[in-house]
Design a protein around this motif. Structure first.
Motif, PDB file in Angstrom:
ATOM      1  N   MET A 162      -5.661   0.271  18.521  1.00 35.27           N
ATOM      2  CA  MET A 162      -5.979  -0.438  17.286  1.00 35.27           C
ATOM      3  C   MET A 162      -6.479   0.515  16.212  1.00 35.27           C
ATOM      4  O   MET A 162      -6.280   0.288  15.019  1.00 35.27           O
ATOM      5  N   GLY A 163      -7.118   1.595  16.616  1.00 34.18           N
ATOM      6  CA  GLY A 163      -7.621   2.552  15.655  1.00 34.18           C
ATOM      7  C   GLY A 163      -6.522   3.395  15.022  1.00 34.18           C
ATOM      8  O   GLY A 163      -6.616   3.751  13.840  1.00 34.18           O
ATOM      9  N   PHE A 164      -5.456   3.682  15.781  1.00 33.33           N
ATOM     10  CA  PHE A 164      -4.417   4.586  15.287  1.00 33.33           C
ATOM     11  C   PHE A 164      -3.183   3.866  14.750  1.00 33.33           C
ATOM     12  O   PHE A 164      -2.515   4.374  13.850  1.00 33.33           O
ATOM     13  N   PHE A 165      -2.847   2.701  15.283  1.00 33.29           N
ATOM     14  CA  PHE A 165      -1.605   2.044  14.887  1.00 33.29           C
ATOM     15  C   PHE A 165      -1.562   1.703  13.397  1.00 33.29           C
ATOM     16  O   PHE A 165      -0.562   1.999  12.718  1.00 33.29           O
ATOM     17  N   PRO A 166      -2.603   1.095  12.806  1.00 31.26           N
ATOM     18  CA  PRO A 166      -2.539   0.805  11.359  1.00 31.26           C
ATOM     19  C   PRO A 166      -2.511   2.063  10.502  1.00 31.26           C
ATOM     20  O   PRO A 166      -2.097   2.010   9.342  1.00 31.26           O
ATOM     21  N   ALA A 167      -2.940   3.192  11.058  1.00 31.98           N
ATOM     22  CA  ALA A 167      -2.937   4.439  10.287  1.00 31.98           C
ATOM     23  C   ALA A 167      -1.531   4.842   9.888  1.00 31.98           C
ATOM     24  O   ALA A 167      -1.334   5.503   8.862  1.00 31.98           O
ATOM     25  N   SER A 168      -0.526   4.423  10.665  1.00 33.79           N
ATOM     26  CA  SER A 168       0.859   4.758  10.331  1.00 33.79           C
ATOM     27  C   SER A 168       1.262   4.133   9.005  1.00 33.79           C
ATOM     28  O   SER A 168       2.083   4.691   8.262  1.00 33.79           O
ATOM     29  N   VAL A 169       0.685   2.980   8.692  1.00 33.83           N
ATOM     30  CA  VAL A 169       0.969   2.313   7.422  1.00 33.83           C
ATOM     31  C   VAL A 169       0.191   2.963   6.292  1.00 33.83           C
ATOM     32  O   VAL A 169       0.720   3.228   5.213  1.00 33.83           O
ATOM     33  N   VAL A 170      -1.087   3.219   6.543  1.00 35.56           N
ATOM     34  CA  VAL A 170      -1.947   3.794   5.508  1.00 35.56           C
ATOM     35  C   VAL A 170      -1.428   5.160   5.072  1.00 35.56           C
ATOM     36  O   VAL A 170      -1.393   5.487   3.878  1.00 35.56           O
ATOM     37  N   THR A 171      -1.006   5.968   6.014  1.00 37.65           N
ATOM     38  CA  THR A 171      -0.545   7.318   5.683  1.00 37.65           C
ATOM     39  C   THR A 171       0.804   7.314   4.967  1.00 37.65           C
ATOM     40  O   THR A 171       1.194   8.327   4.386  1.00 37.65           O
ATOM     41  N   SER A 172       1.527   6.197   5.019  1.00 39.98           N
ATOM     42  CA  SER A 172       2.828   6.121   4.345  1.00 39.98           C
ATOM     43  C   SER A 172       2.712   5.628   2.908  1.00 39.98           C
ATOM     44  O   SER A 172       3.726   5.498   2.218  1.00 39.98           O
ATOM     45  N   MET A 173       1.514   5.357   2.416  1.00 43.66           N
ATOM     46  CA  MET A 173       1.328   4.881   1.046  1.00 43.66           C
ATOM     47  C   MET A 173       1.670   5.989   0.060  1.00 43.66           C
ATOM     48  O   MET A 173       1.474   7.180   0.336  1.00 43.66           O
TER      49      MET A 173
END
Length: 241
Positions: A162-173
């Protein structure tokens, strides 16, 4: 060497058996309590500051969601640790707060991503992460209430996923301001996990984990404050006075 080992026994109990909870010493209880209790007031101040800096209702709602997650983490942890420290005879109450202590971590992770998902421009697919991160928090909550303390490594894997999976979206902004701070904070959390799993191996391991959580949360809060909320100018502050 024997004298050195005995000196450690004052501050650290033996490692817990599989699927059993570690029992801290009175010194560790005190450290576990204070390392989060002292952060409650700063967390509330930080939440209030974001509300003050909000320019619209969406920013205020986002500040509230993030602030409640931040404050809830420290409040629930503090209450749980003081109950276990005082050796409450109400085992059901202690068990309830232990479960809440685990659940609030899922809420905190989702709340920490909320400002970035709400206040940054997202693509059509990435926008689904706004609600999916809370779906993951709900799944983690259900897991805690069904399998609490039964599969510790699975629970840890839940947190990390849960800590890393949403980061894939945030880093693609397209706007990448603040991503370095997010990465630094995530690295601090990951380093702290070593101590999270070291009860009975390293004295005050859980309290050290609390310190890592505080440092990582501070880094992430700084990024949210700096890049997502506007700092009022000196002139506007003077007019408000």
């Amino acid at each position: 060497m024997m004298r050195k080992v005995n000196s450690y026994q004052r501050f650290m109990n033996t490692r817990a058996l599989a699927n059993c909870r570690y029992q801290p010493t009175c010194y560790e209880h005190a450290a576990n309590f204070y390392t989060h209790a002292l952060l409650i007031v700063p967390a509330f101040v930080g939440m209030t500051l974001l509300h003050v800096l909000s320019d619209n209702s969406w920013e205020r709602i986002t500040a509230w969601v993030y602030g409640v997650g931040l404050c809830g983490l420290f409040v629930v942890s503090t209450v749980f640790h003081i109950i276990t420290w005082k050796k409450s005879h109400m085992r059901s109450v202690e068990q309830c707060f232990h479960m809440c202590d685990r659940v609030v971590i899922y809420v905190f992770i989702a709340a920490s991503y909320t400002p970035w998902l709400n206040l940054r421009e997202l693509g059509p697919l990435a926008a689904h992460m706004r609600w999916f991160v809370w779906l993951m928090a709900a799944a983690g909550t259900i897991y805690v209430f069904i399998y609490h303390e039964r599969y510790k490594l699975v629970e840890l894997a839940f947190y990390l996923t849960m800590g890393f999976f949403p980061a894939s979206v945030v880093t693609s902004m397209s706007n990448t301001d603040g991503l370095h701070e997010l990465a630094y904070g995530g690295l601090i959390y990951c380093l702290g996990v070593f101590f999270f799993k070291s009860d009975g191996v390293i004295p005050f391991a859980h309290a050290i984990w609390h310190v890592f959580v505080a440092l990582a949360a501070a880094v992430h809060y700084y990024a949210i404050w700096k890049y997502l909320y506007k700092t009022p100018s000196a002139e506007s502050l003077l007019h408000s006075l």
